[in-house]
Write an enzyme that holds these catalytic residues in place. Structure first.
Site, PDB file in Angstrom:
ATOM      1  N   ASP A 175       0.793  -1.188   0.136  1.00 40.08           N
ATOM      2  CA  ASP A 175       0.038   0.048  -0.105  1.00 40.08           C
ATOM      3  C   ASP A 175       0.852   1.112  -0.198  1.00 40.08           C
ATOM      4  OD1 ASP A 175      -2.194   1.550   0.104  1.00 40.08           O
ATOM      5  OD2 ASP A 175      -2.479   1.221   2.438  1.00 40.08           O
ATOM      6  N   ASP A 203      -8.377  -4.397   2.117  1.00 43.76           N
ATOM      7  CA  ASP A 203      -7.240  -5.567   2.002  1.00 43.76           C
ATOM      8  C   ASP A 203      -7.375  -6.911   2.169  1.00 43.76           C
ATOM      9  OD1 ASP A 203      -5.734  -3.130   0.815  1.00 43.76           O
ATOM     10  OD2 ASP A 203      -5.586  -2.346   2.945  1.00 43.76           O
TER      11      ASP A 203
END
Length: 930
Positions: free
Chosen positions: A355, A667
């Site tokens: 990320d 996620d």
């Protein structure tokens, strides 16, 4: 009877019910709510925003769609999950060893071996149970209460009772209780970071957006479990429970495969091979014994002895302990490992999908560039700490020579509702991060904040509203002044004049300003414009009329969430180690590509710039084509949860070992699907943590690089243990096999073999767990996924050492018998020579490649402590009467011990010579290729 009819609507087949509308939607069907107008949505759902649903309609819809909860997928029972922990080849071997030791009436050994199996099963069961808690964490993320309109009245209800068509209200501090199509909003900002990865709050708007817009761009929607940070709004529920976006994520998590780690796969393959080799050799021994006319009972015990000798009882213990030591080392480096095998998986990783926000970046907006008075300035310093300089080229800027710069900084400071504060050495923002960045920029100019606020106190404010895209403040003093900041468009349309460096005014060149804005935006900067105007004497308050026109343009402030300096270095080390780093973020493509360039990511480029693939583009790419795209591209922006999952699977289809970082609900599926999921400890949601294998307590990418290094070291040490222990088992098996073929007595008895295997594994082998990292461990590429634990060179060394142990053990046994020693003495000599040769071989196994003279004698003192402890217990084995009785051993004289130690020295010299030759060949090859 209700009459149903089919009616085409916006290209969809929709079932409508004329009376109650209870079957307005087809359950499970996807509708592009975000691209419809509020009126179209209301018509399709048979509801009005003023009256809401009737109780009758709610009851029918709840019967059709169910309650607003996420269903749990059916899991295996706890008993089945526990029993499956024993379903492994290595465990079969250990269970067989338990049975064998029971048959030998060695009950203590049987208890020890089975205890190892049982403890391993408990650890595996507990870890698996924790992973299953991810779905429970998702279910808990649903909001408890909701404000709705039903029967024309506003009501407060349990959010689980919501149905599609309910009219709901949300305001600052609320979580959306379901997926909602906005009908009306007022300055509504929503934190969607947990769902989309967007680093700043998103401004919502009831206007339709494009049908193919990805999740992060659907501004007309409010999604379940996202948080309202500002404003208020009203909308209509369009999806509940499993049909919400967060519900779809839950289903993705439950469908994600639990992949075998490289270690578990290699151990399984190794154990399968070892199992068949042991069974085959035992069968050969049994057959040969019968052919030689031996009794069935005696022949069976010979086969059992060979099986016991060949089984590496200490291997699972060593694996568990070495992984546990790796876990403790990583914990000291701020990496919390939730699953033991994840330690080794890190060492096999060849792709890290990270990320952006907070992992590769500071997660602190920072002004990095200011354009004012015809000049461009850069600002040093990162994050919210008000330390740094304003530079004009390479030198510090003279603020007294540029009035426009000074006023631009003042506008950013005074037209601002945020502040920076220090607490326990940590600087934080109170308010909006973008405004906070401008406060920090002002403080870097060494201006006195309190003095400025005292001289120009705020008298009135026009707060920021999404409709106007600006904020304005009125300040008193010698002459009332209006400071103004907002979007470039909002500022330019109200300005005709610009302040120059000398303080004079000139005609505003809007084309030049727009060119500068485009240049700053291309670098990923978020740009705000500043302006001012002198207010008439006696002005006490301001309205939008005061700021409609006549403002003076002061300058531009460009800010970004900057990359972590340590992340830049960590990315370099990963790339040097052959690990590809890819950015997968919910942020915008330009910003993502700019940060990726600064960090040094490598990937497909166009016109000298990194190419960022967006979620919208990913929607058009098929699975087969995606494999190539995922391989070649390093930046993916505005991606949805399903797309993150697709990217991980695409990389795994290319036999990549993927580490995936994440912090949000979105996620979860990708974290669970990845070979190793890495969650953020500070900003991470419980869903992300529960779906992960590892948690970073500092949210820092550099910690991942350190963990990869530690994982490689753990696998190296495990391999060293296997390379050390297998020759012993091979030597013991060969001794028995040769004895059977030659028709002699067994040089070592099964109970003596158990003594060797269990004592040396604990006292000698486990000291390798403390071996320091090999030099250049991060300079070599990741291990190929198909490469076995033992390479050809290591197999050859295992055969060499195993043969040397067999020859020494068997020949010394025969020599002692020939010299008139008792059988007990001869077997004690054979047992002891195996132990001593293992101890000497341990010194060579401290490195898989480097000769003993290049390892460093005192870098791992535990090796010498272990050897000393082993020799002490072996002395007890030889001379303690109780152990003589238990293990059929006998005291030895000095000459017998001298011959035994001579065999150990001989083995060390031979292996050292072999390693030196191979090391020189490898060094020569490396020098030639360089």
């Amino acid at each position: 009877m209700n009459t149903l009819q089919e009616k085409p609507y916006t290209g969809m087949r929709v079932r409508e019910e004329k009376t109650t509308g209870s079957k307005a939607l087809q359950p499970g069907k996807q509708y592009p709510w975000h691209s419809m107008t509020p009126g179209e949505v209301m018509k399709l759902l048979h509801v009005t925003p003023e009256a809401g649903l009737t109780d009758e309609a709610v009851a029918k819809r709840r019967e059709l769609y169910g309650r607003n909860i996420m269903t749990k997928t059916k899991q295996q029972s706890a008993f089945v999950r526990f029993m499956l922990q024993f379903h492994q080849p290595l465990i079969y071997i250990l269970l067989a060893a338990t049975v064998v030791t029971i048959l030998l009436e060695e009950y203590t050994d049987a208890i020890v071996i089975f205890a190892v199996v049982f403890v391993n099963a408990i650890i595996g069961y507990v870890q698996e149970s924790k992973a299953l808690e991810a779905i429970d964490a998702l279910a808990k993320s649903m909001t408890a209460r909701a404000q709705v309109i039903r029967n024309g009245q506003k009501q407060d209800i349990n959010a689980q009772e919501l149905v599609p068509g309910d009219i709901v209200f949300v305001q600052s501090g609320d979580k959306f209780p379901a997926d909602v199509r906005m009908v009306h909003e007022r300055d509504l900002k929503v934190d969607e970071s947990a769902l989309t990865g967007e680093s700043v709050a998103v401004e919502k708007n009831a206007a339709p957006v494009a049908p193919d817009d990805v999740l992060g761009d659907r501004l007309s929607m409010g999604f379940s479990s996202t948080m309202v940070t500002y404003g208020h709004g009203r909308g209509v529920v369009v999806a509940t429970g499993d049909n919400t976006e967060v519900g779809k994520i839950q289903q993705s998590i439950s469908r994600a495969q639990d992949l075998e780690t490289p270690l578990t796969r290699k151990i399984k393959e190794f154990s399968h091979l070892l199992l068949w080799v042991i069974l085959g050799l035992s069968a050969v021994v049994f057959a040969v014994g019968l052919l030689r006319g031996e009794g069935i009972g005696e022949t069976f015990m010979m086969a059992v002895a060979l099986a016991v000798g060949s089984i590496p009882e200490g291997l699972p213990v060593a694996v568990t302990i070495m992984l546990a030591l790796g876990v403790s080392k990583m914990a000291a480096r701020r990496d919390i490992i939730r699953k033991l095998v994840a330690v080794e998986t890190l060492g096999s990783t060849n792709v890290i999908c990270s990320d952006k926000t907070g992992t590769l970046t500071e997660n602190q907006m920072t002004v990095q560039q200011i354009v004012a008075g015809g000049k461009t300035y850069t600002l040093t310093g990162l994050g919210y700490r008000p330390e740094g300089e304003i530079l004009d080229g390479e030198s510090q800027a003279d603020l007294t020579s540029n009035h426009a710069l000074k006023q631009c900084l003042k506008a950013g400071m005074l037209c601002n509702d945020s502040n920076v504060k220090e607490k326990e050495g940590l600087w934080t923002i109170e308010g909006d991060p973008t405004e906070g960045a401008m406060v920090v920029a002002f403080r870097k100019a060494d201006f006195d904040v309190r003095e400025l606020e005292h001289k120009q106190p705020r008298q009135d404010t026009i707060p920021f509203e999404s409709e106007y895209q600006y904020m304005a403040t009125l300040h008193g003093g010698n002459r009332p002044v209006i400071y103004f900041k907002g979007s470039v468009e909002a500022v330019l349309e109200r300005c005709n004049m610009a302040m120059q460096a000398n303080g004079e005014l000139s005609q505003l060149d809007k084309e030049e300003i727009n060119r500068q804005v485009e240049e700053m935006a291309s670098e990923g900067l978020r740009v705000l414009a500043c302006a001012m105007a002198e207010a008439p004497e006696g002005t006490k308050d301001i309205t939008h009329e005061h700021t409609k026109s006549g403002l003076i343009f002061l300058g531009l402030q460009g800010m970004i969430d900057p990359p972590r300096q340590e992340a830049i270095e960590a990315v370099k080390l990963c790339q040097k180690a052959g690990i590809d780093v890819k950015m997968i973020t919910g942020d915008h493509a330009i910003t993502a590509a700019a940060i990726a360039t600064q960090i040094g990511l490598k990937g497909r480029q166009e016109n000298g710039k990194l190419v960022a693939i967006t979620g919208r583009e990913l929607q058009q790419i098929g699975d087969r084509e995606l494999e190539e795209v995922a391989e070649q591209t390093s930046v993916f922006a505005r991606v949805s949860p399903d797309q993150k999952l697709r990217l991980v699977k695409a990389l795994q289809a290319r036999n990549r070992v993927v580490a995936m970082t994440g912090d949000g609900v979105n996620d979860g599926p990708a974290l669970k699907q990845a070979n190793i999921g890495i969650a953020m400890g500070i900003t991470g949601t419980e869903v992300a943590k529960e779906a992960s294998d590892m948690v970073l307590t500092d949210d820092n990418f550099s910690s991942i690089e350190g963990a990869v290094e530690e994982g490689r070291s753990v696998f190296d040490n495990l391999t060293k243990f296997i390379v050390w222990t297998l020759p012993t088992n091979l030597g013991e098996g060969l001794i028995i096999l040769v004895a059977v073929i030659l028709g002699t007595q067994l040089p070592v008895q099964p109970v003596q073999i158990l003594w060797i295997n269990m004592s040396t594994a604990v006292l000698l082998g486990l000291t390798l767990a403390f071996e320091p990292k090999e030099p250049g461990i991060m300079d070599r590429p990741p291990r190929p996924t198909g490469e076995p634990i033992l390479t050809r060179d290591l197999i050859m060394r295992t055969l060499l050492v195993g043969s040397l142990i067999m020859m020494a053990g068997f020949s010394l046994y025969l020599y002692e018998i020939k010299q008139g020693a008792s059988t007990a003495e001869a077997k004690t000599v054979a047992t002891t020579v195996i132990v001593v040769m293992e101890a000497f071989y341990l010194l060579s196994c401290r490195s898989l490649v480097r000769p003993i003279l290049q390892i460093g004698f005192f870098t791992n003192p535990w090796v010498y402590y272990g050897i000393a402890a082993m020799f002490f217990f072996q002395a007890l084995f030889i001379y303690l009467p109780l152990l003589n009785t238990m293990f059929h051993s006998s005291p030895l004289d000095a000459m017998q011990l001298l011959r035994i130690f001579g065999a150990g020295v001989m083995l060390l010299l031979i292996v050292s010579t072999e390693k030196t030759i191979r090391f020189r060949i490898l060094t020569r090859k490396a020098g030639t290729s360089a």
